[in-house]
Design an enzyme around this catalytic site. Sequence first.
Site, PDB file in Angstrom:
ATOM      1  CE  LYS A   1      -1.068  -0.783   4.905  1.00 59.66           C
ATOM      2  NZ  LYS A   1      -0.760  -2.233   4.929  1.00 59.66           N
ATOM      3  CB  THR A   2       3.982   2.303   1.693  1.00 57.98           C
ATOM      4  OG1 THR A   2       3.468   2.111   3.013  1.00 57.98           O
ATOM      5  CG2 THR A   2       4.869   3.547   1.689  1.00 57.98           C
TER       6      THR A   2
ATOM      7  CD  GLU B   1       0.709   3.384   3.789  1.00 57.68           C
ATOM      8  OE1 GLU B   1       1.005   2.379   4.456  1.00 57.68           O
ATOM      9  OE2 GLU B   1       1.548   4.240   3.434  1.00 57.68           O
TER      10      GLU B   1
END
Length: 473
Positions: free
Chosen positions: A128-129, A172
């Site tokens: 996700k980052t 995020e």
Amino acid sequence: MTEQTSTDVPEALRRAHLIGIGGAGMSGIARILLARGARVSGSDAKDSRAFLTLRAQGAEIAVGQHADNLDALPGGPSAVVVSTAIRETNPELVAARERGIPVLHRAEALAGLMEGHRVACIAGTHGKTSTTSMLTVALQQCRLDPSFAIGGDLNESGANAHHGEGGVFVAEADESDGSFLTYSPSVAVVTNIEPDHLDHHGTAEAYVAVFAEFARRIEPGGVLIVCGDDAPAAELAARAEADGVRVRRYGRSAGGEGDACVLAYVPGEDGGTARISLGGEEIEVRVAVPGEHMAFNAVAALLAGLELGAPVDGLIQGLAAFGGVRRRFEFKGRAGDVRVYDDYAHHPTEVAAQLKAVRHAAGLGRVVVVFQPHLYSRTRAFSREFAEALGLADEVVVLDVYGAREEPEPGVTGELVAREITGANVHYEPAFDRAVGLAADLVKPGDLLVTMGAGDVTQLGPEILTELDRRGE
């Protein structure tokens, strides 16, 4: 500094005190608040490199946490912001409750900053980052100037957050404590779902279920973007479609209308290229960071960018320009013929995916890993899976567990992982200060060494380089 009266800053956050302001999420919120004209104070247990920028923007920051830190702003804070990591016994949190100051979770504060924007939230157990960062850089390339909040610093700007003027907010979305259920995105991405953070969620079933709740938070008319190759994510997509949510998929198994089907991935000397079919047209998406998983993240970012109205050509150019995120296979330096990198991987699937990419980057050289397990609960639950993943390396140094927010558990140490590793030479080193010398002893010319984990193992890369330089004099 003139106090902001715009709706860009919710009234409760116009004088905000952030406990743990040096953390990735909290410092990002502080950056955006300051850029929008809010008054900000904060504290942390130790100094941080983030403080220099925040103080330059006008934040009042204390090192050490005491009740009187709440008095840094004239009139006191209108709200105190905390993360899950802040314990109820924290003296500033205790004082805030005694004084009747509203206490907001970090996610509630971020949700307030999202108001009035078109929101894209990127969630998933892994990636996700990187995906959030890729989407941000791609939108910037298209000159859309998004606001963003990311759990890592972009290599391009060195920042983890920004107040933009483009009317889009990219964030995020952290599932670890369920706080992402505070958001209501119009574009939601779920990269994958694999049980983790069981210290909070309790069971694998509960962990998977929280993503279903997240999908139900999507605004009417919004879209859910998922990796169709990931079975739990694909199941989430099917349930969301049954509930009337529009879904777009990416991956090798994707192929429906509006999907991005990955036809091939070709690794290169510096990154790789995914060839995809999108809307009946074949296009190439190049990423300058290694690993097939990174190329898949880029395809997810491409779909999200299209949903936000960005042009496909601009997005592809932006993705090719993406230079990575700090601590995501970050190059730390070279000593002779030895290259040293640092990576945040702290779940078995992440470790395996990154080591496959590292193997390609190493070429004919060996792969040496200095790995630090993160959290006692995760080490206990996944010691065998960590061992299997680390077996992809040639030499492995396993440190002791970085407990972070957890108290030690009897019998749960790095040795749980080390003793199950096969296929690699294994060295268990519980003394952190001896790891530098051990790593320097192990590497040979042509090797690639990577420090890996979510804790303070990141400190070792520069020290290993210094030691190798000293020995080479």
